[in-house]
Design an enzyme around this catalytic site. Structure first.
Site, PDB file in Angstrom:
ATOM      1  N   LYS B  55       6.359   0.841  17.485  1.00  0.00           N
ATOM      2  CA  LYS B  55       6.099  -0.495  16.938  1.00  0.00           C
ATOM      3  C   LYS B  55       7.026  -1.516  17.582  1.00  0.00           C
ATOM      4  O   LYS B  55       6.623  -2.635  17.905  1.00  0.00           O
ATOM      5  CB  LYS B  55       6.266  -0.481  15.414  1.00  0.00           C
ATOM      6  CG  LYS B  55       5.141   0.257  14.706  1.00  0.00           C
ATOM      7  CD  LYS B  55       5.471   0.579  13.251  1.00  0.00           C
ATOM      8  CE  LYS B  55       4.384   1.496  12.665  1.00  0.00           C
ATOM      9  NZ  LYS B  55       4.797   2.071  11.376  1.00  0.00           N
ATOM     10  N   GLN B  99       9.153   2.050   6.688  1.00  0.00           N
ATOM     11  CA  GLN B  99       8.494   3.231   7.238  1.00  0.00           C
ATOM     12  C   GLN B  99       8.435   4.318   6.152  1.00  0.00           C
ATOM     13  O   GLN B  99       9.436   4.644   5.541  1.00  0.00           O
ATOM     14  CB  GLN B  99       9.292   3.721   8.463  1.00  0.00           C
ATOM     15  CG  GLN B  99       8.661   4.883   9.201  1.00  0.00           C
ATOM     16  CD  GLN B  99       7.358   4.513   9.911  1.00  0.00           C
ATOM     17  OE1 GLN B  99       7.238   3.427  10.466  1.00  0.00           O
ATOM     18  NE2 GLN B  99       6.375   5.395   9.845  1.00  0.00           N
ATOM     19  N   ASP B 122       2.425  -5.283   5.705  1.00  0.00           N
ATOM     20  CA  ASP B 122       1.641  -4.054   5.656  1.00  0.00           C
ATOM     21  C   ASP B 122       0.915  -3.905   4.315  1.00  0.00           C
ATOM     22  O   ASP B 122       0.317  -2.855   4.039  1.00  0.00           O
ATOM     23  CB  ASP B 122       2.533  -2.827   5.923  1.00  0.00           C
ATOM     24  CG  ASP B 122       1.720  -1.589   6.301  1.00  0.00           C
ATOM     25  OD1 ASP B 122       0.543  -1.748   6.694  1.00  0.00           O
ATOM     26  OD2 ASP B 122       2.242  -0.471   6.199  1.00  0.00           O
TER      27      ASP B 122
END
Lengths: 283, 283
Positions: B55, B99, B122
């Site tokens: 990423k 994450q 997200d």
């Protein structure tokens, strides 16, 4: 099927919930706490006024305070939000219900969002919905919760069943589908753009009708032995399910009236009492 | 089917998204704004470290700042929440990605909820999920958004189609089913408790595999001509769909790798750039 289907009697389920509630209201009374539901009504739609009165009466019978806030139909979104914020700030109010629909000039979503999560006894806020969807919500929307309460009261299994929900509104179709999913049903959500709706409904072990069209669901859409829950409440006390046509196909079915409706009101009262417990750090 | 199915090339879709992004990053640069994604990693799981690095590299290639916050695997929920709050408060950070999975002693939900909605690129917060479900979310979860982006990029219709989603996680199965529903698909959500899963998958015009089991979806589960989106990413770059077995049944299918994965990363970058625009009152 020649066997008679079971009529899922919402009044009976509601009585059991209310009996339990009575004891909990008495328990609160020992600490001088009276649970209170505030209902906000904008405009003077006669049907909405009737609903508000029904809820109020149901509160009073159980020793729950009810406060009715009537706002003029010209009320702006800002004024409505302000009224809700005042109820948020009032320690004597435990639950807030905004009667919908509100007049079209009002931003209904903004008004719903103004309700604090602790007092959102009808689960209308986005936070309330997401908590429900993720399985940790305190107050799911009342009608979806009532549907599950009826299934549970009659010992009808949910896990592993295929539930077909007709309708996808934020306060009915969407939350009930999430609740059924969290109870391990396989869930299909249908709506106005669904092709071959009868074929899909025919897959269902559990049919939830939440579409708002009188007598919409037909008998030949029903798989023999399916369980039918009719959350419709159209003018003239008419459900979304053609009861006469579906009756002989189903193994169990809610009537309208006296099906989902009374359990929805009982659930609203239960949430209000629960909110009073939480607000006072009890339980 | 004797016709070859279409391979839905995620790399191609990602390239298009990134080309558009490049221009938007340049636009921000004119105002001396550099979009920045902060990624928080707790512990030192090698796979997670790889994802974070991927990423980060993707950010750098587009002129997006990336900040990597590595926390010890002993980090407590409180310490993680604090780290996230510091990123919330930092005006130079536009997007925050935690994450996952995080170590099991951490309350992942509490950590997700700590991310401010403006930086929740997200879509992991309850508010983000509910906004998505109600159709007004700014940043839907990246993988679900990637799935829709692929369908759209290839002009594959959603409205009126029957989509079957296998999996019901809060960041994949649940949000993608809501997004497909809002695009007027009829949506069925299946999971580990679903009975006769193959029969249900066989109804699907669109299959979304989001179950996290390698090669789980079999060829004889697929209705001829169905569109298959494989969101699985199991160790060894193996998807949830048995590609070889499903290939000849499908009309279109994503490979793994080079299917949903690259579009997910491109979507994350897009959301970060969007967040930078919003944070600066642009657009």
């Amino acid at each position: 099927m020649s066997r008679q289907p079971m009529i899922l009697d919402g009044n009976k389920v509601a009585v059991v919930i209310k009996e339990q509630l009575k004891k909990r209201v008495e328990q609160l009374a020992k600490s001088s706490i009276v649970p209170c539901l505030a209902t906000v009504l904008v405009g003077n739609d006669p049907a909405s006024e009737t609903y508000v009165r029904m809820k109020s009466n149901a509160c009073n019978k159980l020793g729950i305070d009810s406060r009715r806030i009537y706002l003029d139909k010209q009320t702006t979104t800002e004024q409505l939000v302000l009224a809700i914020q005042q109820l948020n700030a009032d320690p004597q109010v435990h639950g807030i219900l905004l009667q919908h629909p509100v007049p079209s000039h009002i931003d209904e979503r903004a008004a719903f969002e103004a309700i604090s999560i602790e007092k959102d006894v009808d689960g209308v806020t986005t936070t309330g919905f997401a908590q429900l969807a993720f399985g940790f919500g305190r107050f799911p929307c009342c009608t979806p919760a009532a549907i599950l309460a009826i299934l549970d009261a009659y010992g009808l299994p949910i896990e592993g069943k295929h539930a077909v929900v007709i309708g996808r509104s934020p306060i009915l179709g969407k939350p009930v589908s999430q609740m059924l999913l969290n109870r391990n049903a396989t869930v299909t959500v249908c709506h106005s753009k669904t092709n071959a709706l009868p074929t899909i409904v025919r897959l269902a072990d559990i049919v939830v009708a939440a579409v708002g069209k009188p007598n919409f669901v037909q008998g030949d859409w029903i798989k023999p032995g399916a369980v039918i829950l009719d959350a419709g409440y159209n003018p003239g006390n008419i459900g979304d399910v053609d009861f006469a046509a579906c009756f002989n196909q189903a193994s169990a079915i809610t009537p309208v009236p006296a099906g989902v409706g009374p359990v929805t009101i009982a659930t609203l009262l239960k949430h209000t009492v629960d909110a009073a417990f939480y607000a006072n750090g009890l339980e």
